[in-house]
Write an enzyme that holds these catalytic residues in place. Structure first.
Site, short mmCIF file in Angstrom:
data_model
loop_
_atom_site.label_atom_id
_atom_site.label_comp_id
_atom_site.label_asym_id
_atom_site.label_seq_id
_atom_site.Cartn_x
_atom_site.Cartn_y
_atom_site.Cartn_z
N LYS A 87 28.99 -20.73 -50.04
CA LYS A 87 28.10 -21.55 -48.84
C LYS A 87 26.87 -20.51 -49.12
O LYS A 87 26.17 -20.65 -48.48
CB LYS A 87 29.04 -21.11 -47.91
CG LYS A 87 29.26 -19.79 -47.24
CD LYS A 87 30.45 -19.84 -46.11
CE LYS A 87 31.26 -17.87 -45.79
NZ LYS A 87 31.62 -17.89 -44.58
N ASP A 88 27.23 -19.49 -49.66
CA ASP A 88 26.01 -18.38 -50.61
C ASP A 88 24.77 -18.67 -50.65
O ASP A 88 23.75 -18.39 -51.27
CB ASP A 88 26.45 -17.03 -50.49
CG ASP A 88 27.46 -16.43 -49.72
OD1 ASP A 88 27.15 -16.03 -48.58
OD2 ASP A 88 28.09 -15.38 -50.00
N ARG A 135 26.01 -20.71 -36.94
CA ARG A 135 26.27 -21.70 -36.80
C ARG A 135 27.79 -21.72 -35.79
O ARG A 135 28.02 -22.73 -35.02
CB ARG A 135 27.88 -22.42 -37.37
CG ARG A 135 28.30 -23.11 -38.47
CD ARG A 135 28.62 -23.60 -39.77
NE ARG A 135 29.23 -21.88 -39.78
CZ ARG A 135 30.29 -21.91 -40.07
NH1 ARG A 135 31.17 -22.15 -39.22
NH2 ARG A 135 30.88 -20.52 -40.04
N ARG A 136 28.82 -20.67 -36.00
CA ARG A 136 29.49 -20.55 -34.85
C ARG A 136 29.20 -19.79 -33.83
O ARG A 136 30.02 -20.80 -33.11
CB ARG A 136 30.34 -18.99 -35.66
CG ARG A 136 31.06 -19.33 -37.00
CD ARG A 136 31.48 -18.01 -37.71
NE ARG A 136 32.77 -18.42 -38.99
CZ ARG A 136 32.88 -17.52 -39.95
NH1 ARG A 136 32.02 -16.61 -39.49
NH2 ARG A 136 32.81 -17.71 -41.23
N ARG A 153 28.07 -7.90 -38.20
CA ARG A 153 28.03 -7.68 -39.25
C ARG A 153 29.18 -6.96 -39.93
O ARG A 153 29.88 -5.89 -39.17
CB ARG A 153 26.47 -7.67 -39.77
CG ARG A 153 25.47 -7.77 -39.18
CD ARG A 153 23.85 -7.59 -39.45
NE ARG A 153 24.28 -7.99 -41.30
CZ ARG A 153 23.21 -7.15 -41.80
NH1 ARG A 153 22.58 -6.47 -41.10
NH2 ARG A 153 23.54 -7.41 -42.95
N ARG A 159 34.77 -5.63 -39.28
CA ARG A 159 34.58 -6.94 -38.07
C ARG A 159 36.36 -6.68 -37.42
O ARG A 159 36.49 -6.78 -35.88
CB ARG A 159 34.53 -8.31 -38.66
CG ARG A 159 33.25 -8.02 -39.36
CD ARG A 159 33.12 -9.75 -39.82
NE ARG A 159 32.00 -9.17 -40.39
CZ ARG A 159 30.61 -10.90 -40.59
NH1 ARG A 159 30.89 -12.00 -39.79
NH2 ARG A 159 29.05 -11.19 -41.43
N CYS A 245 15.32 -29.30 -40.24
CA CYS A 245 14.97 -28.53 -38.83
C CYS A 245 15.70 -27.50 -39.33
O CYS A 245 16.16 -27.16 -41.00
CB CYS A 245 16.25 -29.84 -38.17
SG CYS A 245 17.85 -29.87 -38.89
#
Length: 338
Positions: A87-88, A135-136, A153, A159, A245
């Site tokens: 995903k990176d 997104r989350r 972060r 976290r 977008c």
């Protein structure tokens, strides 16, 4: 494969974080056990690592902030292989570098780590939930649970530590990272993709080497075709949407049984584009017979074009302080109040 490719020690470039080295060691073990080749991990500090260590926001940066240093080391010949969280990876190709394998994917869903073992629905109104992903954030707000979503972060310890200390009531993380770290016992809820679609490529690893390196043929044996097709569809949708977008995006492709004996397996892709406040969303799903990565990518492009035609490019994209993260979701095409 060449004799040199089969006998050399493979130097694997990895970020320095515990999760990154764990993921890279997972690939290294596959190379040793399945291919019979010796490996060595080479730790590389990326720009993303430096900004996180300094506490510098990633505002305005794009996908790839954790990738470029690994690719530079690969092109310079300092390492033979780079391992990334897929995903990176930017969706555009990098000259001189080939994505040669996508091993079997971990569970791509997002999870909640909350105080007192609570689920999202059990958190009291006004609870503070942390995430580093627009997104989350958008999908959390779309659930209408009355929680306050704040940017957070740092690595998993940082976290989760904010929950343990009482600074936050919960954080939302990728299940795959916790699974690879052996920390699934800390998860209080696994989120259904109907609630929150993951980022394109979430849970998958990408194995890169130099274009033309004889090692590529050997490493291709680590590839899982179903996983590779799924992430190809997700990433093609993301690439198409990025051209139209800048809103939060979620997507998930899955290999499912088909209804046609001539095509016993299908690739089912769901995607969502949301306004940053979660108030509006455009959702779409599509399927096609399972084929190669090119066919999967075509499915992703077609679905993204439908999303754009339904107004995905006109959603409010007012930015917040969280670094951008790719993602996709689904349903039948509609713009609605989330």
């Amino acid at each position: 494969m060449s004799t040199s490719a089969a006998t050399r020690t493979v130097r694997i470039g990895t970020r320095r974080s515990v999760l990154a080295t764990t993921q890279s060691e997972h690939v290294a073990a596959m190379i040793r056990e399945r291919l019979g080749v010796a490996t060595e991990l080479v730790e590389i500090t990326t720009e993303g690592d430096r900004t996180q260590a300094a506490g510098t926001p990633l505002v305005g940066t794009t996908t790839g902030v954790f990738v470029s240093a690994l690719r530079d080391a690969l092109l310079a010949g300092d390492v033979d292989v780079a391992v990334h969280s897929l995903k990176d990876l930017p969706t555009y190709p990098a000259e001189g570098i080939a994505l040669v394998a996508v091993p079997p994917r971990e569970d791509p869903r997002d999870v909640v780590v909350a105080r007192d073992g609570l689920t999202l629905g059990e958190l009291p109104v006004g609870s503070v939930v942390g995430t580093g992903s627009p997104r989350r954030t958008a999908q959390l707000l779309a659930l209408g649970l009355g929680v306050e979503v704040v940017p957070v972060r740092g690595n998993v310890d940082t976290r989760v530590g904010k929950v343990r200390s009482g600074e936050l009531d919960a954080v939302v993380l990728a299940r795959a990272g916790l699974a690879r770290l052996g920390r699934l016992d800390e998860v209080t809820e696994v989120l259904d993709p109907l609630q929150m679609l993951p980022a394109p490529g979430q849970g998958a690893l990408g194995v890169e080497c130099r274009t033309g390196d004889p090692l590529a043929e050997l490493l291709a044996e680590l590839d899982d075709p179903g996983t590779h097709a799924a992430v190809s569809a997700e990433r093609a949708a993301l690439a198409t949407l990025e051209g139209g977008c800048t809103a939060p995006i979620g997507a998930l492709a899955e290999v499912v049984e088909g209804d046609d004996d001539r095509a016993p397996w299908e690739l089912w892709l769901r995607a969502v584009v949301l306004s940053t406040d979660g108030a509006l969303a455009v959702r779409r799903s599509a399927s096609a017979p399972l084929g190669d990565t090119a066919a999967a990518a075509a499915l992703g492009v077609a679905l993204a074009e439908e999303l754009l035609a339904e107004g995905a490019g006109s959603l409010d994209t007012t930015t917040n302080d969280s670094p951008e993260e790719p993602a996709h979701d689904a349903g039948s095409a509609e713009v609605h109040n989330a």
